[in-house]
Design an enzyme around this catalytic site. Structure first.
Site, PDB file in Angstrom:
ATOM      1  N   HIS A 104     -38.453   0.735 -18.703  1.00  0.00           N
ATOM      2  CA  HIS A 104     -39.824   0.291 -18.472  1.00  0.00           C
ATOM      3  C   HIS A 104     -39.970  -1.213 -18.640  1.00  0.00           C
ATOM      4  O   HIS A 104     -41.073  -1.711 -18.853  1.00  0.00           O
ATOM      5  CB  HIS A 104     -40.784   1.021 -19.410  1.00  0.00           C
ATOM      6  CG  HIS A 104     -40.870   2.491 -19.163  1.00  0.00           C
ATOM      7  ND1 HIS A 104     -41.748   3.317 -19.832  1.00  0.00           N
ATOM      8  CD2 HIS A 104     -40.188   3.309 -18.317  1.00  0.00           C
ATOM      9  CE1 HIS A 104     -41.600   4.569 -19.417  1.00  0.00           C
ATOM     10  NE2 HIS A 104     -40.647   4.585 -18.505  1.00  0.00           N
ATOM     11  N   ASP A 162     -37.330   4.324 -21.581  1.00  0.00           N
ATOM     12  CA  ASP A 162     -38.596   3.689 -21.961  1.00  0.00           C
ATOM     13  C   ASP A 162     -38.379   2.179 -21.927  1.00  0.00           C
ATOM     14  O   ASP A 162     -37.574   1.697 -21.140  1.00  0.00           O
ATOM     15  CB  ASP A 162     -39.057   4.194 -23.336  1.00  0.00           C
ATOM     16  CG  ASP A 162     -40.571   4.225 -23.469  1.00  0.00           C
ATOM     17  OD1 ASP A 162     -41.187   3.151 -23.319  1.00  0.00           O
ATOM     18  OD2 ASP A 162     -41.144   5.297 -23.720  1.00  0.00           O
TER      19      ASP A 162
END
Length: 410
Positions: free
Chosen positions: A256, A233
């Site tokens: 991310h 993430d």
């Protein structure tokens, strides 16, 4: 008279002997817990076993109680070995300054029943001047429970334990250690001030769910430097109410990217301001540098004074991305304009390659447009052959200087 003097002398010597002997015995009791001067508490001397199987929670908690209760500089030693522990609660305030020296590996139990509701693995509360340092690992052992994560399918999901949580911690430091395979977030700071995160490694597979590297919210004076993060993430996420953050020398990927947000999900969220990201590299990340806010947000807040400089993209998707209609996993029901204002954001000397044609995406709303955006020497090119480098800019206002002509939004 001489006999009386001799008797008194003998009695005095006997009392003195008892006192000295008692002090020695007391000293032995202390030495059983302390491995050095000033209060150095080795968890193996308190019953911890480094075989990776025996539950050492009690020993670690006892070490904390002793160190936090001592004055001056106190040290908790995690020696080499694999120490299995359950939920740990390190609660202050402490009488002195505590250092946790991590030379070995702490392994989080995979038995979720050992964690209280919304519980975390290592939770540190109201402790000032804390140092966590060493070359060891904080291993969340996430692979055993990632299949129980429902957050990709359910909006209000049950959250698995975060690895290292620091709440109301001031003037602290985390350095040298590796955070590995957290069940959820690897590190989370809430209402912290003046924290230094340096020379840290955070590692989890790129497809591991919600394994954010370092998250912070309602915090100020946070410095993250010389750190390598590869997760499933956000490498770093900056939540509402956060200010005065300096991020330098960070390598991110997989992950991310480095994100501000998400913002606006809950009521009464506070502004985000004075964020500086400099001299960082993003490698094959899903996003590069990103600001994200929920559509039809529950809070009215402002993101301002954001500065990105000397950022290198290595085949990152969506290198520059402002998303005012953020909706993870398409689980949102809102269909309105964001109430989050984004202004005074500078992108300077952003270079490298993008794995998507859209090197820049500024997706703002007509009701609350993005203003004061500066693109200065932004030269990121699409690395593929089936399209051209492009910028998509909606409801955004600003200026451009020294950028690829394909990336000139303004």
């Amino acid at each position: 008279m001489a006999c009386t003097d001799n008797a008194m002398r003998a009695l005095f010597l006997l009392v003195l002997f008892c006192i000295v002997h008692g002090e020695k015995e007391e000293s032995k009791g202390i030495d059983a817990k302390a491995s050095g001067p000033g209060g150095s508490f080795d968890i193996t001397k308190l019953g911890a076993s480094g075989n990776g199987k025996t539950d050492s929670t009690k020993a670690v908690q006892e070490a904390w109680a002793s160190a936090c209760g001592g004055t001056g500089k106190q040290t908790i030693l995690i020696p080499k070995g694999d120490f299995l522990v359950g939920q740990l609660n390190f609660t202050g305030p402490c009488k002195g300054d505590v250092t946790i020296q991590v030379d070995g590996n702490l392994l989080a139990t995979t038995d979720l029943s050992q964690y209280k509701e919304h519980g975390n693995w290592i939770e540190i509360l109201r402790v000032d001047n804390l140092v966590i340092t060493g070359k060891g690992n904080l291993d969340g052992q996430g692979p055993a429970v990632w299949s129980k994560n429902s957050c990709t399918k359910k909006y209000d999901c049950k959250i698995l334990p975060n690895s290292l949580v620091m709440d109301f911690v001031n003037n602290g430091e985390v350095s040298g250690v590796t955070l590995l395979n957290s069940k959820f977030f690897h590190m989370n700071m809430y209402q912290c001030k003046n924290m230094l995160i340096k020379d840290v490694t955070v590692t989890a597979p790129g497809d591991s769910p919600n394994t954010d590297g370092i998250h912070m919210g309602d915090s100020s004076g946070i410095t993250i430097t010389n750190t390598v993060i590869g997760v499933g993430d956000d490498c770093i996420s900056i939540g509402p109410g956060t200010s005065k953050v300096n991020i330098t020398g960070v390598t991110c990927g997989p992950g991310h990217g480095i994100s501000i947000g998400s913002l606006g999900r809950y009521k009464d969220e506070k502004d985000v301001t004075d964020i500086n990201v400099k001299d960082c590299t993003l490698k094959k990340t899903m996003f590069g540098v990103r600001i994200k806010a929920y559509e039809d947000a529950a809070s009215v807040l402002t993101v301002s004074k954001i500065h990105y400089e000397n950022i290198k993209m290595e085949d990152s998707a969506n290198p520059i991305f402002i998303d005012m209609k953020y909706c993870p996993n398409k689980l949102c029901t809102a269909n309105g304009a964001s109430k989050v204002t984004v202004k005074d954001v500078t992108f300077k000397n952003i270079t490298g390659t993008s794995s998507t044609p859209e090197a820049i995406s500024l997706l703002c709303t007509a009701k609350v447009p993005c203003t004061g955006a500066t693109m200065d020497d932004v030269n990121v090119e699409y690395s593929g052959t089936n399209n051209k480098t492009m910028a998509i800019c909606t409801n955004a206002k600003g200026s451009t200087k020294g950028c690829l002509k394909e990336l000139a939004c303004f």
